[in-house]
Design a protein around this motif. Sequence first.
Motif, PDB file in Angstrom:
ATOM      1  N   ILE A  94       0.843  -1.195   0.000  1.00 15.80           N
ATOM      2  CA  ILE A  94       0.000   0.000   0.000  1.00 15.80           C
ATOM      3  C   ILE A  94       0.876   1.241   0.000  1.00 15.80           C
ATOM      4  O   ILE A  94       1.718   1.424   0.890  1.00 15.80           O
ATOM      5  CB  ILE A  94      -0.903  -0.001   1.252  1.00 15.80           C
ATOM      6  CG1 ILE A  94      -1.793  -1.244   1.240  1.00 15.80           C
ATOM      7  CG2 ILE A  94      -1.744   1.280   1.318  1.00 15.80           C
ATOM      8  CD1 ILE A  94      -2.349  -1.608   2.592  1.00 15.80           C
ATOM      9  N   GLY A  95       0.688   2.059  -0.997  1.00 21.16           N
ATOM     10  CA  GLY A  95       1.439   3.312  -1.072  1.00 21.16           C
ATOM     11  C   GLY A  95       0.536   4.506  -0.841  1.00 21.16           C
ATOM     12  O   GLY A  95      -0.668   4.372  -0.603  1.00 21.16           O
ATOM     13  N   SER A  96       1.121   5.669  -0.944  1.00 17.92           N
ATOM     14  CA  SER A  96       0.352   6.894  -0.707  1.00 17.92           C
ATOM     15  C   SER A  96      -0.636   7.165  -1.840  1.00 17.92           C
ATOM     16  O   SER A  96      -1.583   7.908  -1.661  1.00 17.92           O
ATOM     17  CB  SER A  96       1.307   8.082  -0.549  1.00 17.92           C
ATOM     18  OG  SER A  96       2.210   8.142  -1.648  1.00 17.92           O
ATOM     19  N   LYS A  97      -0.425   6.542  -2.990  1.00 16.53           N
ATOM     20  CA  LYS A  97      -1.312   6.774  -4.132  1.00 16.53           C
ATOM     21  C   LYS A  97      -2.112   5.541  -4.529  1.00 16.53           C
ATOM     22  O   LYS A  97      -3.215   5.655  -5.062  1.00 16.53           O
ATOM     23  CB  LYS A  97      -0.492   7.198  -5.364  1.00 16.53           C
ATOM     24  CG  LYS A  97       0.227   8.509  -5.230  1.00 16.53           C
ATOM     25  CD  LYS A  97       0.779   9.000  -6.567  1.00 16.53           C
ATOM     26  CE  LYS A  97       1.772   8.027  -7.189  1.00 16.53           C
ATOM     27  NZ  LYS A  97       2.465   8.586  -8.372  1.00 16.53           N
ATOM     28  N   ALA A  98      -1.548   4.372  -4.305  1.00 18.53           N
ATOM     29  CA  ALA A  98      -2.170   3.168  -4.854  1.00 18.53           C
ATOM     30  C   ALA A  98      -1.664   1.944  -4.120  1.00 18.53           C
ATOM     31  O   ALA A  98      -0.679   2.003  -3.383  1.00 18.53           O
ATOM     32  CB  ALA A  98      -1.846   3.037  -6.342  1.00 18.53           C
ATOM     33  N   SER A  99      -2.342   0.847  -4.332  1.00 16.55           N
ATOM     34  CA  SER A  99      -1.950  -0.432  -3.756  1.00 16.55           C
ATOM     35  C   SER A  99      -1.849  -1.479  -4.873  1.00 16.55           C
ATOM     36  O   SER A  99      -2.477  -1.341  -5.922  1.00 16.55           O
ATOM     37  CB  SER A  99      -2.997  -0.900  -2.739  1.00 16.55           C
ATOM     38  OG  SER A  99      -3.145   0.025  -1.698  1.00 16.55           O
ATOM     39  N   VAL A 121      -5.582   2.167  -7.751  1.00 17.88           N
ATOM     40  CA  VAL A 121      -5.207   3.561  -7.583  1.00 17.88           C
ATOM     41  C   VAL A 121      -6.374   4.275  -6.907  1.00 17.88           C
ATOM     42  O   VAL A 121      -7.505   4.196  -7.386  1.00 17.88           O
ATOM     43  CB  VAL A 121      -4.909   4.216  -8.946  1.00 17.88           C
ATOM     44  CG1 VAL A 121      -4.459   5.667  -8.746  1.00 17.88           C
ATOM     45  CG2 VAL A 121      -3.868   3.420  -9.719  1.00 17.88           C
ATOM     46  N   GLN A 122      -6.091   4.944  -5.793  1.00 14.68           N
ATOM     47  CA  GLN A 122      -7.173   5.630  -5.094  1.00 14.68           C
ATOM     48  C   GLN A 122      -7.898   6.597  -6.040  1.00 14.68           C
ATOM     49  O   GLN A 122      -7.269   7.429  -6.678  1.00 14.68           O
ATOM     50  CB  GLN A 122      -6.606   6.380  -3.882  1.00 14.68           C
ATOM     51  CG  GLN A 122      -7.661   7.112  -3.081  1.00 14.68           C
ATOM     52  CD  GLN A 122      -8.708   6.158  -2.493  1.00 14.68           C
ATOM     53  OE1 GLN A 122      -8.396   5.034  -2.116  1.00 14.68           O
ATOM     54  NE2 GLN A 122      -9.962   6.592  -2.469  1.00 14.68           N
ATOM     55  N   GLY A 136      -9.494   3.914   1.399  1.00 14.77           N
ATOM     56  CA  GLY A 136      -8.362   4.771   1.057  1.00 14.77           C
ATOM     57  C   GLY A 136      -8.743   6.210   0.785  1.00 14.77           C
ATOM     58  O   GLY A 136      -7.937   6.956   0.230  1.00 14.77           O
ATOM     59  N   ALA A 145      -6.294   8.928   1.819  1.00 15.44           N
ATOM     60  CA  ALA A 145      -4.878   8.684   1.512  1.00 15.44           C
ATOM     61  C   ALA A 145      -4.116  10.002   1.381  1.00 15.44           C
ATOM     62  O   ALA A 145      -2.917  10.064   1.646  1.00 15.44           O
ATOM     63  CB  ALA A 145      -4.745   7.858   0.230  1.00 15.44           C
ATOM     64  N   THR A 146      -4.788  11.045   0.967  1.00 10.82           N
ATOM     65  CA  THR A 146      -4.184  12.379   0.988  1.00 10.82           C
ATOM     66  C   THR A 146      -4.960  13.241   1.989  1.00 10.82           C
ATOM     67  O   THR A 146      -5.986  12.835   2.507  1.00 10.82           O
ATOM     68  CB  THR A 146      -4.242  13.051  -0.395  1.00 10.82           C
ATOM     69  OG1 THR A 146      -5.614  13.373  -0.685  1.00 10.82           O
ATOM     70  CG2 THR A 146      -3.696  12.130  -1.472  1.00 10.82           C
ATOM     71  N   VAL A 199      -6.420   4.998   4.912  1.00 10.22           N
ATOM     72  CA  VAL A 199      -5.331   5.247   3.959  1.00 10.22           C
ATOM     73  C   VAL A 199      -4.927   3.963   3.238  1.00 10.22           C
ATOM     74  O   VAL A 199      -3.810   3.858   2.728  1.00 10.22           O
ATOM     75  CB  VAL A 199      -4.099   5.878   4.658  1.00 10.22           C
ATOM     76  CG1 VAL A 199      -4.428   7.275   5.156  1.00 10.22           C
ATOM     77  CG2 VAL A 199      -3.602   4.996   5.791  1.00 10.22           C
ATOM     78  N   ASN A 200      -5.839   2.999   3.187  1.00 12.32           N
ATOM     79  CA  ASN A 200      -5.583   1.773   2.433  1.00 12.32           C
ATOM     80  C   ASN A 200      -5.926   2.086   0.976  1.00 12.32           C
ATOM     81  O   ASN A 200      -7.009   1.771   0.471  1.00 12.32           O
ATOM     82  CB  ASN A 200      -6.451   0.639   2.982  1.00 12.32           C
ATOM     83  CG  ASN A 200      -6.169  -0.697   2.318  1.00 12.32           C
ATOM     84  OD1 ASN A 200      -5.321  -0.789   1.421  1.00 12.32           O
ATOM     85  ND2 ASN A 200      -6.883  -1.729   2.723  1.00 12.32           N
ATOM     86  N   ALA A 201      -4.973   2.707   0.299  1.00 11.55           N
ATOM     87  CA  ALA A 201      -5.227   3.311  -1.014  1.00 11.55           C
ATOM     88  C   ALA A 201      -5.887   2.338  -1.990  1.00 11.55           C
ATOM     89  O   ALA A 201      -5.417   1.232  -2.193  1.00 11.55           O
ATOM     90  CB  ALA A 201      -3.924   3.834  -1.608  1.00 11.55           C
ATOM     91  N   GLY A 202      -6.962   2.781  -2.548  1.00  7.61           N
ATOM     92  CA  GLY A 202      -7.635   2.028  -3.608  1.00  7.61           C
ATOM     93  C   GLY A 202      -8.565   0.948  -3.093  1.00  7.61           C
ATOM     94  O   GLY A 202      -9.304   0.352  -3.883  1.00  7.61           O
ATOM     95  N   CYS A 203      -8.556   0.668  -1.802  1.00 13.52           N
ATOM     96  CA  CYS A 203      -9.413  -0.399  -1.259  1.00 13.52           C
ATOM     97  C   CYS A 203     -10.868   0.038  -1.295  1.00 13.52           C
ATOM     98  O   CYS A 203     -11.224   1.092  -0.771  1.00 13.52           O
ATOM     99  CB  CYS A 203      -8.993  -0.721   0.174  1.00 13.52           C
ATOM    100  SG  CYS A 203     -10.113  -1.863   0.997  1.00 13.52           S
ATOM    101  N   MET A 204     -11.706  -0.771  -1.891  1.00 15.39           N
ATOM    102  CA  MET A 204     -13.114  -0.418  -2.042  1.00 15.39           C
ATOM    103  C   MET A 204     -14.033  -1.453  -1.419  1.00 15.39           C
ATOM    104  O   MET A 204     -15.222  -1.489  -1.733  1.00 15.39           O
ATOM    105  CB  MET A 204     -13.458  -0.279  -3.533  1.00 15.39           C
ATOM    106  CG  MET A 204     -12.746   0.841  -4.246  1.00 15.39           C
ATOM    107  SD  MET A 204     -13.131   2.494  -3.588  1.00 15.39           S
ATOM    108  CE  MET A 204     -14.859   2.639  -4.054  1.00 15.39           C
ATOM    109  N   MET A 237     -18.427   6.406  -7.622  1.00 19.30           N
ATOM    110  CA  MET A 237     -17.122   7.050  -7.727  1.00 19.30           C
ATOM    111  C   MET A 237     -17.178   8.215  -8.722  1.00 19.30           C
ATOM    112  O   MET A 237     -17.900   8.169  -9.717  1.00 19.30           O
ATOM    113  CB  MET A 237     -16.073   6.019  -8.126  1.00 19.30           C
ATOM    114  CG  MET A 237     -15.816   5.000  -7.024  1.00 19.30           C
ATOM    115  SD  MET A 237     -15.132   5.735  -5.497  1.00 19.30           S
ATOM    116  CE  MET A 237     -13.427   6.029  -5.989  1.00 19.30           C
TER     117      MET A 237
END
Lengths: 392, 392, 392, 392
Positions: A278-283, A298-299, B176, B179-180, B265-270, C310
């Motif tokens: 998991i990164g700051s932008k995407a996982s 990608v978030q 996520g 995340a920002t 902040v689990n980026a992209g997790c839906m 989304m």
Amino acid sequence: MLNGERKIARPLRWAMVGGGRTANVGYKHRQGAMRDNTAFQLVAGAFDIDAARGKDFGTNLGVDPDRCYPDYQTMFREEAKRPDGIEVVTVATPNSTHYEITKAALNAGLHVICEKPLFFEVAQGEEIKALAEARNKIVGVTYGFSGSQLMLQMREMVANGDLGEIRMVELQYTHGFNATDVGDKISEGQKWRVDPKIAGPSFVLGDLSTHTFYMSELICPQLKVRQVLCDRQSFIPSRAPLEDNAYVLIRYENGAVGRLWASSVNAGCMNGHRIRIIGSKASIEFSDHQPNELLYEVQGQPIQKMIRAMPYLYDACNADERLGALHAEGLIESWANIYLKFAIAIDAKNRGDEATLKNLVYPDIDAGIEGIRWVQNCVKSANAGGVWVDFN
Amino acid sequence: MLNGERKIARPLRWAMVGGGRTANVGYKHRQGAMRDNTAFQLVAGAFDIDAARGKDFGTNLGVDPDRCYPDYQTMFREEAKRPDGIEVVTVATPNSTHYEITKAALNAGLHVICEKPLFFEVAQGEEIKALAEARNKIVGVTYGFSGSQLMLQMREMVANGDLGEIRMVELQYTHGFNATDVGDKISEGQKWRVDPKIAGPSFVLGDLSTHTFYMSELICPQLKVRQVLCDRQSFIPSRAPLEDNAYVLIRYENGAVGRLWASSVNAGCMNGHRIRIIGSKASIEFSDHQPNELLYEVQGQPIQKMIRAMPYLYDACNADERLGALHAEGLIESWANIYLKFAIAIDAKNRGDEATLKNLVYPDIDAGIEGIRWVQNCVKSANAGGVWVDFN
Amino acid sequence: MLNGERKIARPLRWAMVGGGRTANVGYKHRQGAMRDNTAFQLVAGAFDIDAARGKDFGTNLGVDPDRCYPDYQTMFREEAKRPDGIEVVTVATPNSTHYEITKAALNAGLHVICEKPLFFEVAQGEEIKALAEARNKIVGVTYGFSGSQLMLQMREMVANGDLGEIRMVELQYTHGFNATDVGDKISEGQKWRVDPKIAGPSFVLGDLSTHTFYMSELICPQLKVRQVLCDRQSFIPSRAPLEDNAYVLIRYENGAVGRLWASSVNAGCMNGHRIRIIGSKASIEFSDHQPNELLYEVQGQPIQKMIRAMPYLYDACNADERLGALHAEGLIESWANIYLKFAIAIDAKNRGDEATLKNLVYPDIDAGIEGIRWVQNCVKSANAGGVWVDFN
Amino acid sequence: MLNGERKIARPLRWAMVGGGRTANVGYKHRQGAMRDNTAFQLVAGAFDIDAARGKDFGTNLGVDPDRCYPDYQTMFREEAKRPDGIEVVTVATPNSTHYEITKAALNAGLHVICEKPLFFEVAQGEEIKALAEARNKIVGVTYGFSGSQLMLQMREMVANGDLGEIRMVELQYTHGFNATDVGDKISEGQKWRVDPKIAGPSFVLGDLSTHTFYMSELICPQLKVRQVLCDRQSFIPSRAPLEDNAYVLIRYENGAVGRLWASSVNAGCMNGHRIRIIGSKASIEFSDHQPNELLYEVQGQPIQKMIRAMPYLYDACNADERLGALHAEGLIESWANIYLKFAIAIDAKNRGDEATLKNLVYPDIDAGIEGIRWVQNCVKSANAGGVWVDFN
């Protein structure tokens, strides 16, 4: 794309210690090694603790009966006398024997490929590393799940910043096949895994999570573990002190964190490995139950399912492609990728080609040592009551 | 099977505090409450801190403009004067106001339905519980995800031993969307969630994991938490000391263990909630991204995917069924199930029907208090450096 | 985003014919209509062929007992006398009665919302269309699955060329609940569906595939059917001549082709609708078992899973959003979207607002007639031995 | 469980015609054949129409350069002179050459393994079958996807009545890699596939659906096709008269029906084969995108996901197991299973062991002829405008 054409000048003369008829994992070694018949040729073996059964087995594999040996000592000694003697040996025996066989093989002038967990103590690993260097030999470790080219895709995505800064590492390698103690009593392969004298200081931490930990290092080489905390259980009491379930929390040096769950009592679970970075932008997420896919989340964007072999993957990933899109690969292709890199490493070592060695990504002795360190620290934490310990 | 026919003699006269035009959650309360128009009727509200906007909004919902109030104090006072005044109020305001509004409502002779996390301190919960008992009133807590009838299926399966003895509880509620820090700056609903003065001692532990922890208690009432260990992070530094990610390890009194992961902040997790209960024989798994399915994984058998509404589910599950097989239910049916039980509880309380109250399973004041206790203990552990703390 | 605020000046006074206690679908109509209490209010009904049961049922829904009528004729007559009489009626009765009730309702000055299949013959549809126009009334058809906002996302994607030129339309609406004839004998709702006198010329073609065909027209309005070929079977022989399984091949005017499969004997199938639209560049796929997702598969790119709510979805899709991301919607939200549009259409019709009517996308009388045409042509083809017939 | 031990006395001396460096499928043949090194050894080849490239390639595979031949005629002639000459040859060349090479090979005394579609006309198939019988040789056909042991599981389930009486067969083999004509112009492997002189009377019917049709025969041997109806399209006009998309309806003799969809323009589709067999009680479904799973859907019961290697599968399935549970197999294991059976068949033929031959299930000359018949009848139907034709 790999199509079986040789990557080294000639196949290496290869032998196995262990991996006989009753050993499930032996077939994976042979299939991985002999996948293309241009990297390894199986010419000898001490396949079985039952010498007659081992000889019969080896013969059935096409090995010259005279080169089916009763034990590794005899094999190393006799093969050394032959002009066409073995050059490399795979050690696929119970854990407690890895150290002595690896040492003997190196002393016999052989390259070594060894099962995980490599040994029980980091000090043993360091000693063998020094010996291998002195003997100018390779020691590889068969983290067999790590050879999937999608691991390299994940590594490239992390390196290229596709996920942003890495914040979390979520690791899981669980199954439920030991939910009861039936196997502990009747399965040869399971009996020794819950015997501390043979298995070492851990059961699932060593048997399962060393794979997963290596994969996390492969994908995120920039992350350095600072501390771990492990809570482990023996849900089948007769397994104590060895654990059949372990939870680990991880703190990395840069502030990233992680979790690992290793279990053989996750009843009904059939998807083995699960890795999410998991990164700051995407996982990104991978499960070895569907080794031909990678989720890229990608978030704020649609979830992307990347499919093995497609041109949108990084070149470093597709370099290990064999079958092409729509054609499922499985675990053996993963093993084959690792074994091919072992062969390339051995050949490079033999030729003194340090440039090739430097750039080759494969589970080497250092990866083996890190696996020992992982287990040691987790066990240390668990034995102290589940407290944070510095990773060293 | 529920078809909208009345479960109580007449609908309750209901009001909301908060839940106005800019509050996403308000619609869920109204849809849950008014799903069948036979349990609640919305007759008044102090919907918005902006009184004019709140009046316009309430009018658009069909509320008498004269009963759209500028604040809860006015509403409680004025409604008390009416023969057809409100009987029950929902509190859907930021966390820091729950305690005072709930207290005022009880003192005004109203039943209360309150958003989670109920309050900040267990002592507040105990005080309100005593007050509610003194006033002979119900306090319900909207753990909105817990109303799915598949939760009751899981509860029944655990109670009936379908999983064997429970060994592990795996809890996750992650997304996520934070995340920002963009939302922290521009979203009304997010701003206060990262402000300790309004949100209280936690962000995701209170906002997310109280749901999940309640669901685990609902499914496994026999498990009593003995110790927790929490490691929490603020990946967006401006959120500190409030966490946007938290890992919790759990030790239950009977030797079972568990994990919980809460994250925004689990980026992209839906897929939000994920609950897996692991027994000695089998596991069950639920994800609220597909709230019409339940995985039942018996070790050694094919994986079973149970589908909502099917006759093979337990009666206690299908009692809350509304649409029938092939017809997807979603989150609102979950809220509607909870609100219907609130209505039944209130009606029973009004009638002094203790038998009904005793057997009714819904998130009551005790569930709210346990949620406060959960957050308090997790924060205590995290603030001490991620150590084991006794759960009390 | 819909939050329950009124879209029309006041709720319409609404009644039902049918949809009583034993009718599964009645609840869906009520939940769809009364979702927000600002579009429809249920004030009368002839809910049941058993008048006493219908009165008891209506009363339990909160309808004034005096307005629970024994039959639709009485209701239309009596309500016409009231100053607050009904304005719109839903017809949720067996197929063979749709035509006469709709006609009577229009003649009574009511707007009509009718179950599918609308009638048995296109000529009936044309007659009712003319009558509705003469009476200045709306006739809507409850293709209840078509209200998901992801249908509008698909429609927009097709319109915007995101798929390239449409080549194929893959339609499926199948289940297995009639794999045996048990239900034919004991279920009220199933008995008449296999009785040609009540069900009309088809079983699954009318009962299932009219939904799916409408959805294909909604998504791809530019495609005009040129020819169809239908092969139908009665795997339970007592159902003959009505089919429990039907295959249809479709040829569109522009060269596109399609398939439809309707079945109630697809044993074990639990995912109902499946729609895939294939263009020269990409495909989109929807299954109502997971109504919160849409697959977008661009050739040569990672597979994209789009998630409801989304921001990357088209505005026309998100206009019908209610709950927000991470919060699952289900079938009732689909019905609610359709019913809200019925209300808007009725209100616009009443006000003579043709501009609103022109731009409003909902299943109107034309959609009902096209559904009749679909069934007629399929039956004609099947009865001729499974040959191509021109679609007219 | 297969572990590489020999199934025949010694490996067969094997050669390839075609399958060189630029041929994707060649690697699959070699990996399938040499999987265990105990069934086949690659000793010669006419790998490439470019003789020098073919020699270089063969040498890189470890073949003696002197046995890398410029063409198949030379190879058959020269190898016949050697005491250790080849015994069996694989024909992996474009379609139009299969007949002549197979005939020449049989006349040279070789067993033959040939790519699909076998030939263009049933009469050619019958002729070759007679020739093979006269020469006492095996002709196998590489329906490479059919070797998965889960095919045998499906076959056993059908045979054992686990599905009840079979009612429907749903077949799909589609992808989108030819959604545009780019490949037609630049890819060697694609160019000839759309050239009727080389590909024969069909594109996707022959190239794709022969696999799928064989799998349906393998799973449901009791079903005999009575009539087919095919509608085919050339969405890329330059491909006409060859189709890039085909729909087929099937009527079986016993009243069962089926559908098949073959396409190379199903844009974005990445899951290739999809087979669903529907009985009166239950259905089974397989997709080669996840070749380690099988869905078993019993009407009225939870959906069951069966996982490869588990003991609950039939023995006939697990007999071909290699890796064990949790360890994914892929397409190469499917090829390996087929090639191993080819070897067993050839060895039995050589030994005159008719009992073994009689019980061995593998794609033999009859399967090849049925594939030709399938294509011929589909093309006949399509060319007549999409009408029902008797299957003969």
